[in-house]
Write a protein that holds these residues in place. Structure first.
Motif, PDB file in Angstrom:
ATOM      1  N   ILE A   1       0.667  -1.310   0.094  1.00 52.66           N
ATOM      2  CA  ILE A   1       0.001   0.078  -0.007  1.00 52.66           C
ATOM      3  C   ILE A   1       0.867   1.259  -0.083  1.00 52.66           C
ATOM      4  O   ILE A   1       0.568   2.150  -0.699  1.00 52.66           O
ATOM      5  CB  ILE A   1      -0.898   0.002   1.309  1.00 52.66           C
ATOM      6  CG1 ILE A   1      -2.065  -1.189   1.195  1.00 52.66           C
ATOM      7  CG2 ILE A   1      -1.501   1.376   1.432  1.00 52.66           C
ATOM      8  CD1 ILE A   1      -2.724  -1.251   2.552  1.00 52.66           C
ATOM      9  N   LEU A   2       1.870   1.237   0.778  1.00 48.47           N
ATOM     10  CA  LEU A   2       2.762   2.484   0.950  1.00 48.47           C
ATOM     11  C   LEU A   2       3.358   3.053  -0.242  1.00 48.47           C
ATOM     12  O   LEU A   2       3.275   4.185  -0.661  1.00 48.47           O
ATOM     13  CB  LEU A   2       3.902   2.407   2.168  1.00 48.47           C
ATOM     14  CG  LEU A   2       3.558   2.326   3.588  1.00 48.47           C
ATOM     15  CD1 LEU A   2       4.664   1.791   4.257  1.00 48.47           C
ATOM     16  CD2 LEU A   2       2.964   3.623   3.692  1.00 48.47           C
ATOM     17  N   PRO A   3       4.081   2.305  -1.272  1.00 46.73           N
ATOM     18  CA  PRO A   3       4.461   2.609  -2.621  1.00 46.73           C
ATOM     19  C   PRO A   3       3.201   3.422  -3.404  1.00 46.73           C
ATOM     20  O   PRO A   3       3.384   4.154  -4.385  1.00 46.73           O
ATOM     21  CB  PRO A   3       4.800   1.296  -3.485  1.00 46.73           C
ATOM     22  CG  PRO A   3       5.230   0.568  -2.066  1.00 46.73           C
ATOM     23  CD  PRO A   3       3.953   0.697  -1.181  1.00 46.73           C
ATOM     24  N   LEU A   4       1.989   3.078  -3.147  1.00 46.68           N
ATOM     25  CA  LEU A   4       0.888   3.630  -4.013  1.00 46.68           C
ATOM     26  C   LEU A   4       0.397   5.209  -3.405  1.00 46.68           C
ATOM     27  O   LEU A   4      -0.166   5.831  -3.958  1.00 46.68           O
ATOM     28  CB  LEU A   4      -0.324   2.865  -3.814  1.00 46.68           C
ATOM     29  CG  LEU A   4       0.005   1.735  -4.431  1.00 46.68           C
ATOM     30  CD1 LEU A   4      -1.264   0.665  -4.412  1.00 46.68           C
ATOM     31  CD2 LEU A   4       0.482   1.724  -5.837  1.00 46.68           C
ATOM     32  N   ILE A   5       1.200   5.406  -2.228  1.00 48.13           N
ATOM     33  CA  ILE A   5       0.694   6.771  -1.612  1.00 48.13           C
ATOM     34  C   ILE A   5       1.747   7.830  -2.230  1.00 48.13           C
ATOM     35  O   ILE A   5       3.010   7.763  -1.471  1.00 48.13           O
ATOM     36  CB  ILE A   5       0.468   6.576   0.014  1.00 48.13           C
ATOM     37  CG1 ILE A   5      -0.414   5.304   0.506  1.00 48.13           C
ATOM     38  CG2 ILE A   5       0.415   7.891   0.611  1.00 48.13           C
ATOM     39  CD1 ILE A   5      -0.350   5.320   1.713  1.00 48.13           C
ATOM     40  N   LYS A   6       1.064   8.900  -2.560  1.00 47.55           N
ATOM     41  CA  LYS A   6       2.067   9.914  -2.952  1.00 47.55           C
ATOM     42  C   LYS A   6       1.528  11.306  -2.290  1.00 47.55           C
ATOM     43  O   LYS A   6       0.516  11.750  -2.519  1.00 47.55           O
ATOM     44  CB  LYS A   6       1.963  10.234  -4.470  1.00 47.55           C
ATOM     45  CG  LYS A   6       2.196   8.772  -5.234  1.00 47.55           C
ATOM     46  CD  LYS A   6       3.768   8.493  -5.411  1.00 47.55           C
ATOM     47  CE  LYS A   6       4.030   7.246  -6.122  1.00 47.55           C
ATOM     48  NZ  LYS A   6       5.314   6.757  -6.186  1.00 47.55           N
TER      49      LYS A   6
ATOM     50  N   MET B   1       7.563   4.181   8.504  1.00 42.38           N
ATOM     51  CA  MET B   1       6.523   4.512   7.538  1.00 42.38           C
ATOM     52  C   MET B   1       6.523   5.723   6.762  1.00 42.38           C
ATOM     53  O   MET B   1       6.280   6.213   5.821  1.00 42.38           O
ATOM     54  CB  MET B   1       5.317   4.434   8.373  1.00 42.38           C
ATOM     55  CG  MET B   1       4.720   2.958   8.672  1.00 42.38           C
ATOM     56  SD  MET B   1       3.298   2.693   9.518  1.00 42.38           S
ATOM     57  CE  MET B   1       2.100   3.186   8.356  1.00 42.38           C
ATOM     58  N   LEU B   2       7.022   6.763   7.681  1.00 35.26           N
ATOM     59  CA  LEU B   2       7.323   8.318   7.327  1.00 35.26           C
ATOM     60  C   LEU B   2       8.447   8.268   6.363  1.00 35.26           C
ATOM     61  O   LEU B   2       8.363   8.972   5.407  1.00 35.26           O
ATOM     62  CB  LEU B   2       7.780   9.191   8.521  1.00 35.26           C
ATOM     63  CG  LEU B   2       6.410   9.497   9.706  1.00 35.26           C
ATOM     64  CD1 LEU B   2       7.078  10.387  10.770  1.00 35.26           C
ATOM     65  CD2 LEU B   2       5.193  10.122   8.869  1.00 35.26           C
ATOM     66  N   LEU B   3       9.492   7.454   6.644  1.00 33.65           N
ATOM     67  CA  LEU B   3      10.510   7.443   5.774  1.00 33.65           C
ATOM     68  C   LEU B   3      10.159   6.953   4.404  1.00 33.65           C
ATOM     69  O   LEU B   3      10.390   7.230   3.506  1.00 33.65           O
ATOM     70  CB  LEU B   3      11.668   6.467   6.481  1.00 33.65           C
ATOM     71  CG  LEU B   3      13.126   6.563   5.343  1.00 33.65           C
ATOM     72  CD1 LEU B   3      13.733   7.613   5.168  1.00 33.65           C
ATOM     73  CD2 LEU B   3      13.753   5.200   6.118  1.00 33.65           C
ATOM     74  N   MET B   4       9.258   5.934   4.293  1.00 33.39           N
ATOM     75  CA  MET B   4       8.814   5.209   3.070  1.00 33.39           C
ATOM     76  C   MET B   4       7.853   6.291   2.465  1.00 33.39           C
ATOM     77  O   MET B   4       7.920   6.354   1.194  1.00 33.39           O
ATOM     78  CB  MET B   4       8.042   3.993   3.572  1.00 33.39           C
ATOM     79  CG  MET B   4       9.018   2.763   3.924  1.00 33.39           C
ATOM     80  SD  MET B   4      10.521   2.672   3.206  1.00 33.39           S
ATOM     81  CE  MET B   4      10.181   2.456   1.397  1.00 33.39           C
ATOM     82  N   LEU B   5       7.078   7.015   3.144  1.00 36.61           N
ATOM     83  CA  LEU B   5       6.335   8.015   2.481  1.00 36.61           C
ATOM     84  C   LEU B   5       7.184   8.927   1.713  1.00 36.61           C
ATOM     85  O   LEU B   5       6.714   9.399   0.677  1.00 36.61           O
ATOM     86  CB  LEU B   5       5.219   8.674   3.396  1.00 36.61           C
ATOM     87  CG  LEU B   5       3.963   7.550   3.684  1.00 36.61           C
ATOM     88  CD1 LEU B   5       3.347   8.336   5.214  1.00 36.61           C
ATOM     89  CD2 LEU B   5       3.134   7.382   2.769  1.00 36.61           C
ATOM     90  N   LEU B   6       8.239   9.406   2.337  1.00 36.17           N
ATOM     91  CA  LEU B   6       9.164  10.361   1.986  1.00 36.17           C
ATOM     92  C   LEU B   6       9.649   9.858   0.615  1.00 36.17           C
ATOM     93  O   LEU B   6       9.824  10.313  -0.432  1.00 36.17           O
ATOM     94  CB  LEU B   6      10.244  10.653   2.935  1.00 36.17           C
ATOM     95  CG  LEU B   6      11.296  11.896   2.372  1.00 36.17           C
ATOM     96  CD1 LEU B   6      10.913  13.079   2.230  1.00 36.17           C
ATOM     97  CD2 LEU B   6      12.491  11.826   3.538  1.00 36.17           C
ATOM     98  N   TYR B   7      10.046   8.365   0.640  1.00 35.55           N
ATOM     99  CA  TYR B   7      10.940   7.950  -0.481  1.00 35.55           C
ATOM    100  C   TYR B   7       9.593   7.935  -1.603  1.00 35.55           C
ATOM    101  O   TYR B   7      10.054   8.184  -2.650  1.00 35.55           O
ATOM    102  CB  TYR B   7      11.251   6.481  -0.036  1.00 35.55           C
ATOM    103  CG  TYR B   7      11.692   5.600  -1.293  1.00 35.55           C
ATOM    104  CD1 TYR B   7      12.952   5.897  -1.986  1.00 35.55           C
ATOM    105  CD2 TYR B   7      10.511   4.820  -1.938  1.00 35.55           C
ATOM    106  CE1 TYR B   7      13.496   4.988  -2.814  1.00 35.55           C
ATOM    107  CE2 TYR B   7      11.325   3.835  -2.789  1.00 35.55           C
ATOM    108  CZ  TYR B   7      12.570   4.042  -3.332  1.00 35.55           C
ATOM    109  OH  TYR B   7      12.908   3.283  -4.405  1.00 35.55           O
ATOM    110  N   THR B   8       8.583   7.219  -1.220  1.00 34.95           N
ATOM    111  CA  THR B   8       7.439   6.933  -2.398  1.00 34.95           C
ATOM    112  C   THR B   8       7.052   8.470  -2.851  1.00 34.95           C
ATOM    113  O   THR B   8       6.822   8.440  -4.247  1.00 34.95           O
ATOM    114  CB  THR B   8       6.307   6.178  -1.743  1.00 34.95           C
ATOM    115  OG1 THR B   8       5.679   6.700  -0.955  1.00 34.95           O
ATOM    116  CG2 THR B   8       6.816   4.846  -1.581  1.00 34.95           C
ATOM    117  N   SER B   9       7.012   9.293  -2.169  1.00 39.42           N
ATOM    118  CA  SER B   9       6.264  10.588  -2.769  1.00 39.42           C
ATOM    119  C   SER B   9       7.412  11.428  -3.618  1.00 39.42           C
ATOM    120  O   SER B   9       7.008  12.127  -4.373  1.00 39.42           O
ATOM    121  CB  SER B   9       6.047  11.603  -1.433  1.00 39.42           C
ATOM    122  OG  SER B   9       4.944  10.987  -0.707  1.00 39.42           O
ATOM    123  N   CYS B  10       8.747  10.961  -3.452  1.00 38.50           N
ATOM    124  CA  CYS B  10       9.674  11.601  -4.041  1.00 38.50           C
ATOM    125  C   CYS B  10      10.279  10.780  -5.246  1.00 38.50           C
ATOM    126  O   CYS B  10      11.044  11.393  -5.982  1.00 38.50           O
ATOM    127  CB  CYS B  10      10.899  12.020  -3.202  1.00 38.50           C
ATOM    128  SG  CYS B  10      10.558  13.265  -1.892  1.00 38.50           S
TER     129      CYS B  10
END
Length: 477
Positions: A45-50, A283-292
Motif C-alpha cells: 500500500i505505501l508505494p501507492l501513496i504519494k 512509515m514516514l521514511l517510506m512515504l518520503l521515499y515514495t512521494s519523491c
C-alpha cells in the motif's frame, strides 16, 4: 510496474530488519503476529501513496529517480525557475520489455499455482488414506506406518508410530494452531508467493510467521501440561516430516532449539512494547521515499493513451464497430489504411498506400531516418537524434516563459506531457499537451507551435510524419 515492485522490496526489507533486530526475540508473540501480517500488507500500500506536499518541499538534489528509458536531457536555470526537457525515442522498446516481463510474471504465477495445487493434493491424499475420527471440535486423521505430525485448518494428522505421551502433547500443541487460525496466516503468505513468486522477501515473511506460530502454540500448550515432559518430547528423536509451507508441523529439527529457548525465556517487559513505535519513523521514511520517487514508467504512461489495453481487444472492438455500422467513412478508411501501412512489410513500397504516407505517424525511436532540426544537418543517424533532442530542448528552455510562476502563483514541481508530430512537410502538427494548469498548457502549446520547419523524416525512402513525445518538468522556486 518495475518501479513499484522495487519499492515493495525496499519497504519489506526495512520492516523485516526491524522485526529481526528488535522484535523477534521478545515474547509479545501475538503483537509480532499482527506486525508481520500488517507490514506485509503495508508494503503493497505505501508505494501507492504519494503526498505532493512532501515532494514540493524536498530539494531537487534529494529527489529519487530510477534509470530512465528516456534519452537526451537539458537542464538550465532561467529566471529563478528550472525547466527540464526529456525526449523519448525508445518508448516502444520500453513497451516490448514491459510486455515480456508481464508474460514472464504470468508464467511464474501459473507454475506457483500448480505447485500449490500439488501440495493440496498431497494433503487430501493423506486425508483419504488415514483413519478419521472426530475429537472435540476438530478432525483427527491417524496415518498408518508413519510418525508425521501436523495440522491443517481444523484437521490434525498424527502418525500411528507416535507414542501415546507424544500424541497427547502434540494434540495440545496442534489444537492451539487450530484455535488461533494459524493456517489462514500461512495461506495468506502462500497466495503472496503465487502472485509475487519472484520476491524472496515473501518467503522470508512466511518463514517468520511459521516460526512465530510455533512459539505461540508452545507458550499456550505448556500451561496445560508438565513443562519437563514437554521439554523431553522436544529433545527426543526428531521425526521426519514432509515440508509443506502452509501446514503447522510439530517436528522441525531446525526449530527445536529456538522453541526451547523461547519456552525458558522470561516474559518481556511491557516497556519493550515501545519498540513497535519504530514503525512510525519507518512509515514516514517510506512515504518520503515514495512521494519523491520519479516513476519513469508513469512518465511513459502519460505519453500514451490506453497502453495497458491488449492490442487484440482493440482490434476486435474496431471489427465489431465496422460490423455494426455496415460501412466506413472516407476518413475511417484512410485511418485503416494507415494502420495497414504500419503493419505490412511492403507497406511503404506499395502504391496502394501512397495517399496516406503523410498520415502515418512513425515513432521517433524506430524511424529509419529521423527529422533534422535546423543546425543538425550532415550528421550520422545517431548524431542527428542526439542533436535533435538537444536543439529542441534548448529551444523550449529558451522560449518558455518562466515568469508565469510568479504571475500566477505556481509553486513546486509541474510536469507537462507533450506530444506532437513532424509532418512529411517538416512542419509541426497535432500538438497535444497535458497538465492540470490551463496556463501551462497554453504556454507549452505556444512554444511548440513556434518550432521551426525541419527536414522531414523518411521511412523506406518515403517522407513520412514522425511522432515525438516530450515530457517537460518545471520546478518553480
Amino acid at each position: 510496474m518495475i518501479h513499484y515492485i522495487l519499492q515493495i522490496l525496499v519497504v519489506q526489507l526495512l520492516f523485516l530488519l526491524i522485526y529481526d533486530l528488535f522484535l523477534k526475540k521478545e515474547t509479545f508473540f501475538n503483537w509480532n503476529r499482527v506486525y508481520l501480517l500488517m507490514t506485509s500488507l503495508l508494503s503493497f500500500i505505501l508505494p501507492l501513496i504519494k503526498i505532493d506536499v512532501i515532494k514540493e518541499n524536498i530539494p531537487e538534489q534529494y529527489m529519487i529517480q530510477l534509470p530512465a528509458v528516456l534519452i537526451g536531457n537539458v537542464s538550465e536555470e532561467i529566471e529563478g525557475s528550472e525547466v527540464i526537457i526529456k525526449s523519448s525515442d525508445s518508448f516502444f522498446n520500453f513497451l516490448t520489455i514491459a510486455r515480456f516481463s508481464e508474460y514472464l510474471w504470468y508464467t511464474g504465477m501459473v507454475i506457483s499455482l500448480l505447485l500449490f495445487c500439488y501440495k493440496l493434493y498431497r494433503i487430501l491424499k493423506l486425508k483419504q488414506t488415514g483413519i478419521k475420527t472426530r475429537v472435540e471440535n476438530f478432525n483427527l486423521i491417524s496415518l498408518p506406518n508413519t510418525n508425521t505430525a501436523f495440522s491443517f485448518f481444523n484437521t490434525i494428522f498424527l502418525g500411528e508410530k507416535l507414542s501415546e505421551v507424544k500424541k497427547t502433547n502434540i494434540l495440545l500443541h496442534e489444537k492451539i494452531h487450530i484455535k488461533e487460525y494459524h493456517t489462514l496466516d500461512l495461506l495468506f503468505f502462500e497466495i503472496l508467493r503465487i502472485i509475487c513468486w519472484f520476491n524472496p522477501l515473501v518467503y522470508v515473511y512466511q518463514n517468520r510467521i511459521a516460526v512465530l506460530q510455533e512459539y505461540i502454540a508452545d507458550s499456550k500448550a505448556i500451561s496445560e501440561t508438565d513443562k519437563k515432559e514437554y521439554y523431553q518430547d522436544l529433545l527426543s528423536q526428531i521425526f521426519q516430516t514432509d515440508k509443506i509451507s502452509f501446514i503447522n508441523t510439530f517436528f522441525n529439527h531446525s526449530l527445536i532449539k529456538n522453541r526451547i529457548v523461547m519456552l525458558q525465556k522470561s516474559k518481556s517487559k511491557k516497556i519493550f512494547q515501545l519498540k513497535y513505535l519504530l514503525l512510525v519513523p519507518v512509515m514516514l521514511l517510506m512515504l518520503l521515499y515514495t512521494s519523491c520517487a520519479q516513476d519513469t514508467s508513469a512518465q511513459s504512461k502519460v505519453m500514451s493513451e490506453n497502453v495497458d489495453s491488449p492490442l487484440i481487444e482493440k482490434i476486435q472492438a474496431v471489427r465489431h464497430q465496422i460490423e455494426k455500422q455496415g460501412n466506413v467513412s472516407p476518413e475511417e478508411e484512410k485511418a485503416l489504411k494507415v494502420l495497414a501501412l504500419l503493419v505490412t512489410d511492403d507497406g511503404f513500397s506499395n502504391p496502394h498506400y501512397e495517399d496516406v504516407y503523410g498520415m502515418a505517424d512513425i515513432p521517433f525511436g524506430v524511424i529509419e531516418k529521423v527529422p533534422v532540426f535546423p543546425g543538425c544537418e550532415n550528421l550520422s543517424q545517431e548524431e542527428t537524434k542526439k542533436c535533435f533532442s538537444q536543439k529542441i530542448s534548448q529551444y523550449i528552455v529558451k522560449q518558455f516563459n518562466t515568469k508565469l510562476a510568479k504571475e500566477n502563483g505556481l509553486t513546486g514541481y509541474q510536469e507537462i506531457g507533450a506530444r506532437f508530430s513532424i509532418g512529411n512537410d517538416g512542419k509541426v502538427k497535432d500538438i497535444k499537451v497535458k497538465n492540470k494548469s490551463k496556463i501551462l498548457r497554453e504556454e507549452a502549446l505556444r512554444v511548440l507551435e513556434g518550432l521551426p520547419v525541419m527536414i522531414p523524416g523518411e521511412q523506406e525512402g518515403k517522407k513520412v510524419s514522425v511522432m515525438y513525445k516530450l515530457p517537460i518538468k518545471l520546478k518553480f522556486k
